[in-house]
Scaffold this active site. Structure first.
Site, mmCIF file in Angstrom:
data_model
loop_
_atom_site.group_PDB
_atom_site.id
_atom_site.type_symbol
_atom_site.label_atom_id
_atom_site.label_comp_id
_atom_site.label_asym_id
_atom_site.label_seq_id
_atom_site.Cartn_x
_atom_site.Cartn_y
_atom_site.Cartn_z
ATOM 1 N N GLU A 1 0.844 -1.194 0.000
ATOM 2 C CA GLU A 1 0.000 0.000 0.000
ATOM 3 C C GLU A 1 0.881 1.248 0.000
ATOM 4 O O GLU A 1 0.702 2.149 -0.810
ATOM 5 C CB GLU A 1 -0.938 0.001 1.207
ATOM 6 C CG GLU A 1 -1.843 1.221 1.215
ATOM 7 C CD GLU A 1 -2.878 1.223 2.336
ATOM 8 O OE1 GLU A 1 -3.065 0.208 2.999
ATOM 9 O OE2 GLU A 1 -3.490 2.292 2.540
ATOM 10 N N ARG B 1 -7.073 3.447 13.501
ATOM 11 C CA ARG B 1 -7.978 2.288 13.446
ATOM 12 C C ARG B 1 -7.882 1.473 14.731
ATOM 13 O O ARG B 1 -8.870 0.884 15.177
ATOM 14 C CB ARG B 1 -7.727 1.431 12.199
ATOM 15 C CG ARG B 1 -8.885 0.493 11.902
ATOM 16 C CD ARG B 1 -8.775 -0.219 10.585
ATOM 17 N NE ARG B 1 -9.396 0.450 9.455
ATOM 18 C CZ ARG B 1 -10.705 0.450 9.175
ATOM 19 N NH1 ARG B 1 -11.556 -0.196 9.949
ATOM 20 N NH2 ARG B 1 -11.151 1.066 8.115
ATOM 21 N N GLU C 1 -10.776 -7.891 5.116
ATOM 22 C CA GLU C 1 -9.981 -7.922 6.342
ATOM 23 C C GLU C 1 -10.665 -8.550 7.565
ATOM 24 O O GLU C 1 -10.006 -9.241 8.344
ATOM 25 C CB GLU C 1 -9.563 -6.494 6.723
ATOM 26 C CG GLU C 1 -8.577 -5.882 5.764
ATOM 27 C CD GLU C 1 -8.439 -4.384 6.016
ATOM 28 O OE1 GLU C 1 -9.373 -3.640 5.672
ATOM 29 O OE2 GLU C 1 -7.428 -3.978 6.580
HETATM 30 N N1 MTE Z 1 -6.547 -11.474 -0.440
HETATM 31 C C1 MTE Z 1 -5.519 -11.902 -1.213
HETATM 32 N N2 MTE Z 1 -5.628 -13.073 -1.840
HETATM 33 N N3 MTE Z 1 -4.388 -11.159 -1.374
HETATM 34 C C2 MTE Z 1 -4.215 -9.962 -0.710
HETATM 35 O O1 MTE Z 1 -3.189 -9.321 -0.866
HETATM 36 N N4 MTE Z 1 -5.214 -8.337 0.844
HETATM 37 C C3 MTE Z 1 -6.163 -8.129 1.954
HETATM 38 C C4 MTE Z 1 -7.558 -8.581 1.544
HETATM 39 N N5 MTE Z 1 -7.500 -9.889 0.959
HETATM 40 C C5 MTE Z 1 -5.285 -9.504 0.137
HETATM 41 C C6 MTE Z 1 -6.458 -10.301 0.215
HETATM 42 C C7 MTE Z 1 -6.244 -6.735 2.392
HETATM 43 S S1 MTE Z 1 -5.058 -6.169 3.440
HETATM 44 C C8 MTE Z 1 -7.256 -5.907 2.015
HETATM 45 S S2 MTE Z 1 -7.379 -4.331 2.597
HETATM 46 C C9 MTE Z 1 -8.289 -6.343 1.070
HETATM 47 O O2 MTE Z 1 -8.062 -7.654 0.597
HETATM 48 C C10 MTE Z 1 -8.286 -5.354 -0.104
HETATM 49 O O3 MTE Z 1 -9.128 -5.724 -1.111
HETATM 50 P P1 MTE Z 1 -10.687 -5.357 -1.103
HETATM 51 O O4 MTE Z 1 -10.778 -3.919 -0.679
HETATM 52 O O5 MTE Z 1 -11.083 -5.594 -2.482
HETATM 53 O O6 MTE Z 1 -11.307 -6.259 -0.099
HETATM 54 MO MO1 MOS Z 2 -5.290 -3.700 3.649
HETATM 55 S S1 MOS Z 2 -4.132 -3.720 5.307
HETATM 56 O O1 MOS Z 2 -6.089 -2.187 4.103
HETATM 57 O O2 MOS Z 2 -4.179 -3.215 2.448
#
Ligand code: MTE
Ligand code: MOS
Length: 769
Positions: free
Chosen positions: A226, A304, A706
């Site tokens: 990020e 958060r 998350e």
């Molecule tokens: N799932 C996979 N397979 N790979 C990832 O890097 N990142 C997580 C989650 N699931 C992630 C994941 C994180 S930290 C977040 S914030 C969310 O996916 C972001 O995607 P979304 O906003 O589409 O849920």
């Molecule tokens: Mo997820 S920790 O908000 O990229």
């Protein structure tokens, strides 16, 4: 439906940054980094690296033409170190060669003379010394001071919460290609293309529009790309600008582990007061966040933590303090949950201690304090639903909690050296970026005359299934087959000023923008259809299964036929739309507001069996009731719940990330840093969804990325319960991860103390011979 890119993944055809065809004359960069946690740079000699075969150039901070200072929230981080280094792994120079191997070899030859300075690695020490990033924050609800006197029992405690490595499969990487004029295209493995664009532009002294950042997909990110991906994209771009040749920078796994920041470790102190019946009257917590050497996203992560400090409970009097403490570790960063998990761990620890002191079960205290609709969070927002008690009650019922409890008690009465434990873990996670302005997104949709559709959004596919969901949303909106939808790369030229893909809101924001853009085109198409069908009310036209309906009746017009006609009628078949979450705000002076569009809630029951002689344990089952909304793809969501759970279980148990007192990463490879594998995962994962429509999510869906990670926190308390069944009198620490070693150290403190003393004696003897 399967994910739209599943076939490419299985065949190994999915493209990542360094799978793109290699441009002629491409060069490869490697990074030279600090080996000390804090020091003054006395001399830096790049010549030994330049002397090697195949090496083209080497760059240091003085080679940066524009701003050598970056960071999305507080720009305090130099891309390349100038006079001082502040963590082991901090980039100091970039070496560029004709092959990756020669560049990596040359980077090791760079000579740096440093005067080592004392380093701080503990957050509380940093706090005492005034090393604070941003300002400490305090959220207040009610009046804790006067509530203490009404409490029947007050307990205090301390939590030491461990870090976590992202361990995305694809390490950090970028490829920068200089183009005509003063422009550049950068392929970056980033969750935040706009941050890369901004930072590179500032570094080169160019306008934003000169930099095009393009992202096809990431091989996992979990928050690790990020903020931190920007650094590597910028260093590749710096070299590409100097040399006017394409430059690729790919971190090796070991460099990635060493040079990138991880989840924030926290030291937190809590005080909690309850009535005789276990109702929580007051809760005070102080979070000391180990932020590492630069700001990164730490102040937002801390925020958060404050938001989620009371998790799924209503506490009428709460005082929540937090400070981001600057230490000499790699800058800690986003990791799934973004400070929420740490907050919830402390809350669960406080409840556990209360339950143990009152001699009642944990869930008795939990159940008494669950959050109901109308209850107020310490940050001023009201809970809108009864999702917490609903998921809790459903979990108790369908998974037969009373039976689980009885079986565990019976098992423990009949077994000496193995014990069972269980724990309930409710969660309540706020959905929206806590920085309100980030809750915006756009989509660009084209429909071609053959009926095929192209969709670009500001969201990045990083394994979470975003592309599949966006395609599903476009296909639902148009009423056509999903195979007609192509999801394009995420690109800063097609979508401007995008927010990062984070905070679990990417589908919500970009999905809503996709619906709006598709809806615009659909409305124009309805006008065309009405003309073609010679009817007067275009709003009575609908499209379903690629057939054009009028007043619910099928006509002889199809999607493909309609598109041909639309072109002849000179219809605009492209649309751009913008979405911003309505109704959210937060006042950082009052520390009150309505920061979240909604919450995602759920309850898990975790069961474990512990071998009390060896410290090893098995997770028998995790049974979850999770609030999913009306899913646009349940298979993808199921994957997110299970994946998040795995990551949470790992964080609490086997992922033991350690630094030495001098800031050196000790768990520096996968022999010493373990993650849960398929055998570690419970034999049984039961999932039950609540599927009520959510008005903020596209087609009633809810964010899912998350929140499920935090179910994993339950495993800590399940193991603790098993430990207490074996050794009821021991003082046990709230220290994570609870590795088998930790279990043994805590069950047999005397033995381990003696052993440590013996080791000390024998090493002194060895040293003196
Ligand atoms: N799932 C996979 N397979 N790979 C990832 O890097 N990142 C997580 C989650 N699931 C992630 C994941 C994180 S930290 C977040 S914030 C969310 O996916 C972001 O995607 P979304 O906003 O589409 O849920
Ligand atoms: Mo997820 S920790 O908000 O990229």
């Amino acid at each position: 439906m399967k994910r739209i890119d599943a076939v490419y993944h299985v065949r190994g055809e999915a493209e990542y940054v360094d799978d793109l065809p290699q441009p002629a004359e491409m060069l490869y960069a490697a990074v030279f980094a600090s080996t000390v946690a804090r020091g003054k740079i006395l001399a830096l000699n790049l010549l030994p690296a330049l002397a090697l075969d195949g090496i083209v150039a080497a760059f240091a901070a003085t080679d940066i033409p524009g701003t050598n200072q970056w960071g999305s929230i507080i720009p305090d981080w130099p891309l390349l170190a100038t006079d001082e280094v502040h963590y082991v792994g901090q980039p100091v120079a970039v070496v560029v060669g004709k092959t990756k191997a020669c560049a990596q070899k040359a980077a090791k030859k760079i000579a740096m003379q440093v005067e080592e300075l004392p380093a701080i690695v503990e957050p509380k020490e940093a706090f005492v010394r005034g090393q604070i990033i941003g300002v400490p924050r305090t959220f207040v609800l009610g009046d804790v001071e006067s509530a203490w006197s009404n409490c029947y029992l007050i307990v205090e405690g301390t939590c030491e919460i461990g870090s976590q490595e992202h361990l995305y499969l694809e390490t950090q990487r970028a490829r920068a290609i200089p183009l005509e004029g003063k422009t550049m295209r950068v392929y970056s493995a980033t969750q935040n293309p706009y941050a890369a664009q901004r930072t590179i532009a500032q570094m080169l002294g160019w306008p934003h529009n000169a930099i095009e950042v393009d992202v096809k997909r990431l091989g996992g990110a979990f928050g690790g790309k990020e903020e931190q991906a920007t650094l590597w994209a910028s260093l590749a771009a710096l070299a590409a600008w100097h040399l006017q040749k394409p430059v690729e920078l790919v971190l090796s796994r070991l460099d990635d582990l060493k040079m990138t920041g991880k989840r924030h470790p926290y030291d937190s102190d809590f005080k909690i007061g309850v009535t005789k019946e276990g109702q929580i009257l007051a809760y005070e917590v102080k979070h000391y966040q180990n932020a590492g050497a630069y700001a990164d996203l730490s102040t937002a992560v801390l925020e958060r933590t404050l938001f989620h400090s009371t998790n799924a409970y209503f506490i009428p009097n709460a005082k929540i303090f937090g400070a981001s403490c600057r230490t000499n570790l790699p800058p800690s960063t986003a990791l799934r949950g973004f400070g929420g998990p740490q907050a919830m761990f402390v809350m669960e620890s406080a409840i556990t201690k209360v339950a143990e002191k009152l001699g009642v079960s944990r869930e008795e205290i939990q159940r008494k304090n669950l959050l109901f609709a109308g209850d107020v969070f310490p940050y001023g927002q009201q809970m809108q639903t009864n999702s917490v008690p609903r998921t809790w009650q459903k979990a108790e019922q369908i998974y037969h909690l009373s039976k689980i409890k009885q079986q565990v008690e019976q098992y423990n009465a009949n077994h000496f050296e193995t014990k069972k434990g269980y724990a309930l873990m409710p969660i309540c996670f706020g959905i929206s970026f806590t920085k309100t302005f980030l809750n915006q997104a756009s989509a660009l949709v084209h429909v071609y005359t053959d009926g095929s559709v192209s969709v670009t959004t500001g969201g990045v596919e990083m394994g979470q299934g975003l592309s599949t969901k966006i395609a599903a949303i476009a296909s639902l909106t148009f009423g056509i087959g999903i195979q007609r939808i192509k999801i394009e790369t995420t690109n800063t030229t097609r979508i401007a000023n995008m927010s990062p893909t984070a905070a679990s809101v990417t589908t919500d924001l970009n999905g809503n923008a996709t619906m709006l853009a598709s809806g615009q085109i659909l409305d124009r198409l309805k006008v065309v259809a009405a003309k073609e069908l010679r009817v007067s009310e275009p709003e009575r036209i609908a499209i379903a299964d690629e057939k054009i309906l009028y007043a619910g009746e099928e006509t002889n017009l199809t999607w493909a036929g309609l598109l041909e006609k639309a072109f002849l009628y000179r219809t605009n078949l492209s649309a751009h739309a913008f979405y911003a979450t309505p109704g959210i705000s937060f006042d950082r002076v009052k520390e009150k507001g309505h920061p979240f569009a909604y919450h995602v809630c759920g309850t898990a029951i975790v069961e474990v069996t512990l071998d009390c002689l060896r410290g090893i344990y098995e997770i028998d089952s995790v049974k979850i009731v999770h609030e999913l909304g009306r899913s646009v793809n349940e298979l993808v969501d199921r994957g997110q719940v299970e994946g998040g759970l795995a990551q949470g279980l790992g964080w609490m148990t086997v992922e033991d990330l350690r630094f030495s007192g001098k800031g050196q990463l000790l768990s520096k490879n996968l022999a010493t840093y373990k993650i849960p594998d398929v055998y570690f995962m419970p034999d049984e994962i039961a999932l039950e969804f609540l599927t009520e429509e959510n008005s903020f999510g596209p087609y009633g869906s809810k964010a899912v990325g998350e929140p499920p990670l935090m179910y994993g926190i339950g495993v800590f308390f399940a193991i603790r319960q098993a430990m207490r069944a074996f050794q009821p009198q021991r003082e046990l620490a709230f220290k994570s991860p609870l590795t088998p070693e930790q279990v043994l150290c805590q069950l047999y403190p005397q033995e381990f103390q003696e052993m440590a003393e013996n080791i000390a004696v024998s090493s002194t003897l060895l040293a003196s011979t």
